[in-house]
Design an enzyme around this catalytic site. Structure first.
Site, mmCIF file in Angstrom:
data_model
loop_
_atom_site.group_PDB
_atom_site.id
_atom_site.type_symbol
_atom_site.label_atom_id
_atom_site.label_comp_id
_atom_site.label_asym_id
_atom_site.label_seq_id
_atom_site.Cartn_x
_atom_site.Cartn_y
_atom_site.Cartn_z
ATOM 1 N N ASP A 70 0.834 -1.197 0.000
ATOM 2 C CA ASP A 70 0.000 0.000 0.000
ATOM 3 C C ASP A 70 0.873 1.253 0.000
ATOM 4 O O ASP A 70 2.103 1.165 0.134
ATOM 5 C CB ASP A 70 -0.949 -0.009 1.211
ATOM 6 C CG ASP A 70 -0.267 -0.375 2.522
ATOM 7 O OD1 ASP A 70 0.973 -0.432 2.549
ATOM 8 O OD2 ASP A 70 -0.967 -0.601 3.514
ATOM 9 N N ASN A 138 -7.571 -2.695 14.474
ATOM 10 C CA ASN A 138 -8.995 -2.900 14.150
ATOM 11 C C ASN A 138 -9.202 -4.023 13.130
ATOM 12 O O ASN A 138 -10.279 -4.174 12.574
ATOM 13 C CB ASN A 138 -9.620 -1.603 13.616
ATOM 14 C CG ASN A 138 -9.023 -1.181 12.273
ATOM 15 O OD1 ASN A 138 -8.001 -1.711 11.842
ATOM 16 N ND2 ASN A 138 -9.640 -0.219 11.612
ATOM 17 N N HIS A 140 -7.517 -4.395 10.211
ATOM 18 C CA HIS A 140 -7.266 -4.083 8.799
ATOM 19 C C HIS A 140 -5.987 -4.757 8.311
ATOM 20 O O HIS A 140 -5.078 -5.041 9.094
ATOM 21 C CB HIS A 140 -7.258 -2.569 8.530
ATOM 22 C CG HIS A 140 -6.026 -1.829 8.939
ATOM 23 N ND1 HIS A 140 -6.041 -0.782 9.835
ATOM 24 C CD2 HIS A 140 -4.733 -1.939 8.560
ATOM 25 C CE1 HIS A 140 -4.822 -0.292 9.980
ATOM 26 N NE2 HIS A 140 -4.000 -0.991 9.222
ATOM 27 N N GLU A 145 -9.818 -1.255 5.329
ATOM 28 C CA GLU A 145 -10.486 -0.977 6.598
ATOM 29 C C GLU A 145 -11.807 -1.756 6.669
ATOM 30 O O GLU A 145 -12.250 -2.321 5.665
ATOM 31 C CB GLU A 145 -10.754 0.535 6.695
ATOM 32 C CG GLU A 145 -9.499 1.406 6.673
ATOM 33 C CD GLU A 145 -8.718 1.385 7.990
ATOM 34 O OE1 GLU A 145 -8.930 0.476 8.812
ATOM 35 O OE2 GLU A 145 -7.875 2.280 8.177
HETATM 36 C C1 GLP Z 1 -0.419 0.284 8.682
HETATM 37 C C2 GLP Z 1 -0.158 -0.537 7.420
HETATM 38 C C3 GLP Z 1 -0.469 -1.995 7.625
HETATM 39 C C4 GLP Z 1 0.150 -2.498 8.925
HETATM 40 C C5 GLP Z 1 -0.406 -1.715 10.084
HETATM 41 C C6 GLP Z 1 0.097 -2.193 11.445
HETATM 42 O O1 GLP Z 1 -1.725 0.696 8.787
HETATM 43 N N1 GLP Z 1 -0.914 -0.045 6.305
HETATM 44 O O2 GLP Z 1 0.036 -2.744 6.516
HETATM 45 O O3 GLP Z 1 -0.120 -3.866 9.081
HETATM 46 O O4 GLP Z 1 -0.033 -0.363 9.896
HETATM 47 O O5 GLP Z 1 1.349 -1.649 11.709
HETATM 48 P P1 GLP Z 1 2.272 -2.054 12.938
HETATM 49 O O6 GLP Z 1 2.988 -3.288 12.524
HETATM 50 O O7 GLP Z 1 3.212 -0.885 13.086
HETATM 51 O O8 GLP Z 1 1.395 -2.248 14.119
#
Ligand code: GLP
Length: 270
Positions: A70, A138, A140, A145
């Site tokens: 993304d 949440n 995602h 989302e």
């Molecule tokens: C962002 C990314 C996700 C990732 C999420 C959790 O929103 N778009 O791909 O999984 O963060 O991140 P973290 O690993 O820092 O908790």
């Protein structure tokens, strides 16, 4: 779905690196191997371990291609918090992947077209072999989302206020600086990958992990679509596993895993 429970985040990274390494080693000259890379803090330790294996054990990524999951809309690639930059700084600049790293163009004035082009580029590359994923608190994945279409292709998404709050830590804790939109591989795009490897550590991921593994398949928990994948491995530490009802069974099943099955869940040939 395979669930691997490890004592520490460091061991989660080692297990994930074992899976990716197996794909990288099996890549035939010319046939290549396509990696799918996630941002967020969770996969960083896995990337560090892969960099170490590259430097110390000769693990070569030459001829491979990588696609990011993304990208924020409105951040140029050179911006410190763009996902393109994040993946480069934390992983691909330190291995021999020859610049074959792609990400959605978050600066395209027509981001929906950039999203479609990106989906096509993944298809033209032959699809993703192994896709690393994190998970938002949440539920995602990527930036899909709650409410995301379960079979959706790469598309534009509006960030959930919870995601904006969670990600503000990368923007000096100022929620106003977090982009409101992103281009993300859709859930259908993600599901097309041969092998999904989702990593989660820490207690704040426990509910999302429980819901994705043991709840119903629902667009309210986008990660629950992993239950539809032919090959999905969820690797969690004890804290993230703390709400799993069947955690003893998952441990037992791993202990009894046949010795002929490699970490990439493919039979080990002689
Ligand atoms: C962002 C990314 C996700 C990732 C999420 C959790 O929103 N778009 O791909 O999984 O963060 O991140 P973290 O690993 O820092 O908790």
């Amino acid at each position: 779905m395979e669930i691997l429970i490890r004592d520490t985040p460091e061991e989660v990274a080692l297990a994930a690196a074992d899976i990716v390494s197996a794909y990288v080693r099996r890549a035939l000259p010319g046939a290549g191997c396509v990696l799918g890379l996630a941002t967020g803090s969770t996969p960083v330790a896995t990337y560090q371990e892969l960099i170490r294996r590259h430097r110390e054990e000769g693990l070569s990524f030459a001829g491979l291609t990588a696609f990011c999951l993304d990208e924020y809309i409105g951040l140029p690639r050179e911006h410190q918090e763009s996902y393109f930059r994040f993946i480069r700084d934390n992983f691909t600049a330190h291995i021999d992947i020859d610049d074959a790293v792609f990400s959605p163009d978050g600066m395209d004035p027509q981001p929906w077209k950039a999203a479609q082009r990106y989906d096509e580029a993944i298809r033209e590359a032959g699809g993703i072999d192994v896709q690393i994923l994190g998970i938002g608190s949440n539920g995602h994945i990527g930036f899909n989302e709650p409410g995301s279409p379960l079979r959706g292709r790469t598309r534009v998404e509006t960030l959930h206020p919870q995601t904006i709050r969670d990600n503000a830590r990368f923007f000096e804790n100022d929620v106003e600086d977090v982009p409101t939109h992103a281009i993300t591989q859709g859930l259908g795009t993600i599901l097309d990958a041969d092998h999904l490897v989702l990593l989660a550590t820490g207690e704040n991921k426990a509910y999302a992990v429980h819901s994705l593994v043991e709840g119903p398949i629902t667009t309210s928990i986008p990660a629950s679509m992993l239950q539809l994948a032919d090959k999905a491995t969820v690797i969690v530490d004890e804290s993230a596993a703390s709400m799993l009802r069947e955690r003893e069974y998952y441990r037992h099943r791993e202990e009894l895993r046949p010795s002929w099955l490699g970490p990439d869940m493919r039979p080990i040939e002689d």
